[in-house]
Design an enzyme around this catalytic site. Structure first.
Site, mmCIF file in Angstrom:
data_model
loop_
_atom_site.group_PDB
_atom_site.id
_atom_site.type_symbol
_atom_site.label_atom_id
_atom_site.label_comp_id
_atom_site.label_asym_id
_atom_site.label_seq_id
_atom_site.Cartn_x
_atom_site.Cartn_y
_atom_site.Cartn_z
ATOM 1 N N LYS A 92 0.850 -1.205 0.000
ATOM 2 C CA LYS A 92 0.000 0.000 0.000
ATOM 3 C C LYS A 92 0.877 1.242 0.000
ATOM 4 O O LYS A 92 1.917 1.277 0.672
ATOM 5 C CB LYS A 92 -0.901 -0.048 1.240
ATOM 6 N N SER A 187 -9.589 1.286 3.227
ATOM 7 C CA SER A 187 -8.851 2.082 2.267
ATOM 8 C C SER A 187 -7.768 1.309 1.511
ATOM 9 O O SER A 187 -7.187 1.848 0.588
ATOM 10 C CB SER A 187 -8.195 3.253 2.990
ATOM 11 N N SER A 211 -9.542 -0.985 7.429
ATOM 12 C CA SER A 211 -9.062 -0.720 6.074
ATOM 13 C C SER A 211 -8.434 -1.912 5.359
ATOM 14 O O SER A 211 -8.270 -1.878 4.143
ATOM 15 C CB SER A 211 -8.054 0.437 6.086
#
Lengths: 543, 515
Positions: A92, A187, A211
């Site tokens: 990420k 996310s 997330s």
């Protein structure tokens, strides 16, 4: 690994036991069925083919190929570093990567190239993993859709899966609707999409309020949030320091255990990591669940919960019960206060953490230079989205001297109550809690953006954020496909630092439900050797 | 308080230790009807009760000043409070900046063990209660030399609290009398230092050095005045005072300013001021206008700092992972107050002399080394060290360690004096010779310069005899009963003996002759 003696047989037995996908690839690499470079190139080609998903912000092609080359050398010499050597991973874009741009999907950090690796990234690289690239997210991980970053929304690979198309054809839905693409959840949606689209074998997400688990549920993946303090946060660009943990996304539980085994443990650079030495995370195959007590928190049966998820949740409970486990309803009485409390604490820490982005040392800087203050203001206005600015504003409001007692202190007290709810339940004899991960399956983008970020986050994090406030380990397990042919995840929550037990139970569940592998044949040519389609119909939990 | 502070700080030290003394209130009524000369003197040691230099007219109220100090002192450590980067005095700008110091996103603070130990030690030395659990907080404000936008400090629960320090101060019209005072210490907290801003007004630029601030000691003074018996006045804060002298001047000025303001019907604003050392006055700080809300918040990246004592030490604890307060207490050197008491007890020294010995770095050691090697009385040694040696050092602006005279050399000199081999005036000459640092011993100098006392009694009798004969008028005076007249003869004999005769012996001989 036995280099000379009967590797075929071993590989076969592993496959038969449906062990780790990573182990299988690792075996293929050891046996020379595929080289790290070939594997890397196949992944790069898949990344190209699935570019429309917008899963990656940066594809670190050169770095990955160089790492593959080095890995290949090691395999040639029979000096593999372990299970992760030559394994492609995605990270990420809020984990610092030395020499590779790290943006947090924000204008503020466009062009920021960290001079150091996050501890978790370094640990993966030390094991020989190949860094394929940095994945998309909501700006600074603030969101639950992966729709609110400056690089645009991430598309859910399941939008294009054979399974969804078949369901839609059965239900005779129009082509226009079929073209509607779905969100990944967030996310860490970029990491989830990258993994679901088979461009890597494992991915790192971060998990502050759900997330990692939320996009894992929407993308049919195992999404694991470790106990707070088990895995280092050093180099993870923070959202909420007291709740952030690096999350692990894999296609099966054994893979999670392999990655966790590499990442877990004390980091001198993160004072909140556990001091005690951590043992490797090997998961026994549980055969007897009769001594297990599964708790079903009644407060999680909210009215907004989709009937499909609700029914799947009770079927999962039934699965444990019929296998001899004790399944009981439990109460987490402060659940309803949780999301509000989470928002106060989250906004406050965000306001504090974002104070460093002033345009002076790194990142975006505006052209205005009449005064330092004017420069700060313009830089921050240009660098942050409305969502980020909104949280900073409310966070600073909560921290004002006149408001601190009424908001921050109260929220901290409620946080303690929420954490105690879990402690009480576990002390009453419950081993694992079973809950939904999300209210429903993934929704189409056009539907998702009808609500504002805050409302969406409140809905998206409803079942997940309490775990972060309590610092517990939790894993979202793909349970079944919905009527729409879309993945539905269920969440297992364990006691703090009982991550191994949690994953052991998750593994048992995984074995029972036989969740299907995503199918998009047009993308898969040439990759079948590595990410083999197990053409298994999901039966156990089908509606 | 200045004494121990200065003992803790020195060149090349980083990491701030804030020592807050906000609540210590010193009230003293203004001396009625007199301008107090004591103000300067008293406030020159900052923590002393402050007296307002106020001449009261009939019917006027008395004023009392309340002063609290926030003292920032750097800890002597090899690396910074929260990062592994080095600490080095006068290093090139930004050469000692870790990723954490530059606030790169994702970096986390890691507490420096040495700094914690220093804070505990400071707390023990100042008779503080050491908190076994203390917490870190973030204090937010935007400033170019604060790259994170917040400073990590200990606002809510500091490492040590509720201490006190006793100290001596000269009082009286001739500042000859030593009085003891106590100052209360509210708390000691570990605090991250900010960077340093260098303003280039010419080019309207500000340059930032993240090596962190230069000053080893920085004091903010909170000052208010009020009438005794009435509520405390509104306070002002005079920031960034970096010497004891300026601190004293700033406080004196600010007290007087506030009194004048109030007596002229004005009001005191709760504001931040700075001290203009050229003009000798305090002025409001423009860049800190408006009320600051620091939006304090717990620092989530540092767990509570837990300290142990021998009783509470967990059995399985790794020594490098825990800090034992008792161990630090045992390692504590003798504290200055104890040393002073010991000097007074052992050598019969005046308290003020014990202060003087300790106020100068290395002087006590020098004194003790002389004591070890000489037969001279402690009183003589004290007098020579404090009056002669210290005077010479001060005059030439030298540290004790730079003294051209070693303790042994001085001991040798004082031995000669003690055995009456030389007179005290000859001793001064010998001292001057020794000061030249030519490597000669006192004995050598005495013999070369023929400074030894005349040991030949007959020769001295001879000199006395001829002096008496040569000054019949003086002899007459003596016989008439003028008791002082004999001193004149003694002086003449000493002169004739080239200052090498013992005045006591001369006196005895003269008295015998004149009897």
């Amino acid at each position: 690994m036995n280099e000379k003696g009967a590797p075929d047989k071993l590989a076969y037995s592993r496959r038969k036991r449906k062990e780790s996908g990573i182990s299988r690839v690792s075996v293929a690499l050891k046996q020379g069925q595929i080289t790290p470079t070939e594997l890397c190139r196949k992944c790069l080609s898949l990344i190209q083919k699935t570019k429309f998903l917008n899963a990656y912000i940066t594809v670190s092609e050169e770095v990955a190929l160089k790492q593959a080359e080095e890995s290949e050398e090691r395999y040639k010499k029979g000096q593999s570093l372990g299970d992760l050597d030559g394994i492609p991973v995605a990270v990420k874009d809020n984990f610092s990567t030395s020499g590779i741009e790290t943006t947090c999907a924000s204008n503020m950090l466009k062009g920021y190239i960290p001079p150091f690796n996050a501890t978790v990234v370094q640990k993966l690289l030390d094991q020989g993993a190949l860094l394929m690239g940095k994945t998309n997210l909501d700006e600074f991980a603030m969101g639950s859709g992966s729709t609110d970053g400056v690089f645009g929304p991430v598309k859910n690979p399941w939008s294009y899966s054979k399974q969804r198309r078949e369901k839609r054809q059965q239900q005779a839905q129009g082509e226009s609707q079929a073209a509607e693409w779905l969100i990944t959840g967030g996310s860490s949606g970029g990491s989830a999409a990258a993994l679901a689209a088979l461009t890597c074998s494992a991915a790192l997400g971060s998990d502050t309020g759900g997330s990692t688990r939320n996009p894992a549920a929407h993308c049919g993946l195992v999404g694991f949030k470790p106990s707070y303090g088990l895995v280092s946060r050093h180099g993870l660009i923070p959202l909420v320091n007291s709740m952030d943990v690096p999350g692990i996304l894999t296609r099966c539980v054994d893979d999670t255990a392999i990655v966790l085994g590499v990442l877990a443990g004390h980091d001198p650079k993160d004072s909140t990591t556990v001091q005690d030495p951590v043992k490797p995370f090997t998961l026994p195959s549980l055969t007897d669940v009769s001594k297990l007590c599964i708790g079903i928190p009644k407060e999680y049966a909210v009215p907004e919960l989709s009937s499909e998820v609700r029914s799947l949740w009770s079927k999962a409970a039934g699965l444990f019960e019929s296998a001899g486990a004790k399944v009981i309803e439990v109460s987490l009485p402060h659940t309803s206060c949780s999301i509000v409390c989470y928002h106060v604490l989250c906004a406050s820490e965000v306001a504090s953490n974002m104070a460093r982005f002033d345009g002076l040392e790194y990142g975006h800087r505006c052209d205005i230079n009449v005064s330092t203050e004017a420069m700060y203001a313009a830089t921050r206005r240009e660098g942050f989205s409305d969502v980020v600015r909104g949280r900073i504003l409310s966070g600073n409001f909560f921290l004002l001297k006149e408001n601190y007692e009424n908001y921050f202190i109260k929220a901290q007290k409620v946080r303690r109550l929420i954490a105690n709810d879990f402690v009480n339940v576990f002390n009453s004899g419950v081993d694992i809690l079973l809950t939904p991960t999300t209210l429903s399956e993934a929704v189409p983008y056009l539907e998702f953006i009808k609500e504002d970020n805050r409302t969406r986050s409140a809905q998206g994090d409803i079942f997940t954020q309490a775990v972060n406030m309590a610092g517990l380990p939790a894993v979202s397990m793909p349970a079944a496909l919905s009527h729409q042919g879309l993945p539905i995840g269920l969440q297992f929550i364990g006691r703090a630092f009982c991550d191994q037990k949690l994953l052991t139970v998750a593994k048992w569940f995984e074995k029972q439900v036989q969740f299907p592998v995503i199918q998009f044949p047009e993308l898969m040519d040439g990759c079948s050797l590595v990410f083999e389609n197990e053409k298994l119909a999901s039966v156990s939990l089908q509606q | 308080m200045a004494v121990p502070m200065l003992r803790w700080v020195g060149p090349g030290r980083r990491c701030a230790l804030a020592w807050v003394d906000r609540s210590s209130r010193h009230r003293r009524e203004a001396p009625t009807g007199s301008t107090s000369n004591g103000t300067r003197e008293q406030s020159s040691v900052a923590q002393q009760p402050l007296r307002t230099a106020q001449k009261l007219r009939k019917g006027e109220h008395k004023w009392a000043a309340v002063v609290g100090l926030e003292i920032h002192a750097q800890i002597s450590s090899n690396s910074k409070l929260f990062s592994g980067s080095e600490v080095c005095f006068a290093a090139p700008p930004n050469s000692l900046v870790s990723f954490f110091d530059a606030s790169l996103p994702g970096t986390l603070p890691v507490l420096n063990r040495r700094c914690v130990e220093a804070a505990v030690m400071t707390g023990l030395a100042l008779n503080c209660h050491i908190n076994k659990k203390s917490l870190f907080d973030r204090k937010h404000y935007f400033y170019a030399d604060l790259p994170a936008g917040y400073q990590i400090t200990q606002q809510r629960l500091p490492i040590a609290a509720n201490g006190n320090l006793m100290f001596g101060v000269f009082v009286g019209s001739k500042r000859s009398h030593m009085a003891t005072r106590t100052v209360r210490v509210k708390q000691i907290q570990l605090e991250q230092d900010s960077g340093k801003s260098l303003h280039d007004d010419l080019r309207s630029q500000t340059l930032i050095d993240l090596n962190r601030a230069e000053g080893q000691l920085r004091v903010d003074a909170n000052i208010s005045v009020h009438h005794p018996g009435e509520p405390l006045g509104i306070r002002t804060e005079v920031k960034n005072l970096n010497s004891i002298r300026f601190l004293a001047r700033a406080i004196d000025y600010e007290i007087q300013r506030q009194i004048n303001e109030l007596e002229n019907g004005g009001e005191i604003l709760n504001e931040t001021r700075s001290f203009d050392c050229k003009l000798g006055c305090t002025v409001p700080m423009r860049d800190k206008e408006g009320k600051q809300d620091y939006r304090f918040m717990p620092e989530p990246n540092l767990p509570p700092l837990v300290l142990y004592d021998t009783a509470s030490l967990p059995a399985r604890a790794q020594p490098q992972q825990v800090i034992n307060i008792d161990q630090i207490r045992e390692a504590l050197p003798e504290l200055p107050s104890v040393t002073r008491e010991r000097l007074v007890q052992r050598y019969g020294m005046l308290p003020e002399h014990s202060f003087m010995l300790l106020n100068e770095v290395g002087l006590l050691q020098f004194f003790q080394n002389v004591m070890k090697e000489t037969r001279a009385e402690p009183k003589t040694v004290t007098s020579w060290v404090l009056n002669v040696l210290l005077g010479y050092l001060k005059h030439q602006n030298l540290a004790v360690s730079e003294s051209p005279i070693t303790p042994s050399a001085l001991a040798g000199l004082l031995d000669l004096l003690d055995s009456k081999a030389i007179s005290s005036s000859a001793a001064k000459q010998v001292f001057e010779e020794l000061w030249k640092g030519e490597g000669k011993t006192a004995v050598q100098i005495v013999s070369e310069k023929q400074l030894g006392l005349m040991q030949d009694r007959e020769a001295l009798e001879q000199l006395c005899q001829s002096t008496v004969e040569g000054h019949p008028r003086v002899v007459m005076d003596i016989k008439k009963g003028n008791p002082r007249a004999i001193n004149k003869l003694i002086g003449l004999v000493r002169k004739a003996a080239l200052n090498r005769a013992d005045p006591a012996m001369i006196k005895a001989l003269l008295e015998k002759l004149l009897a």
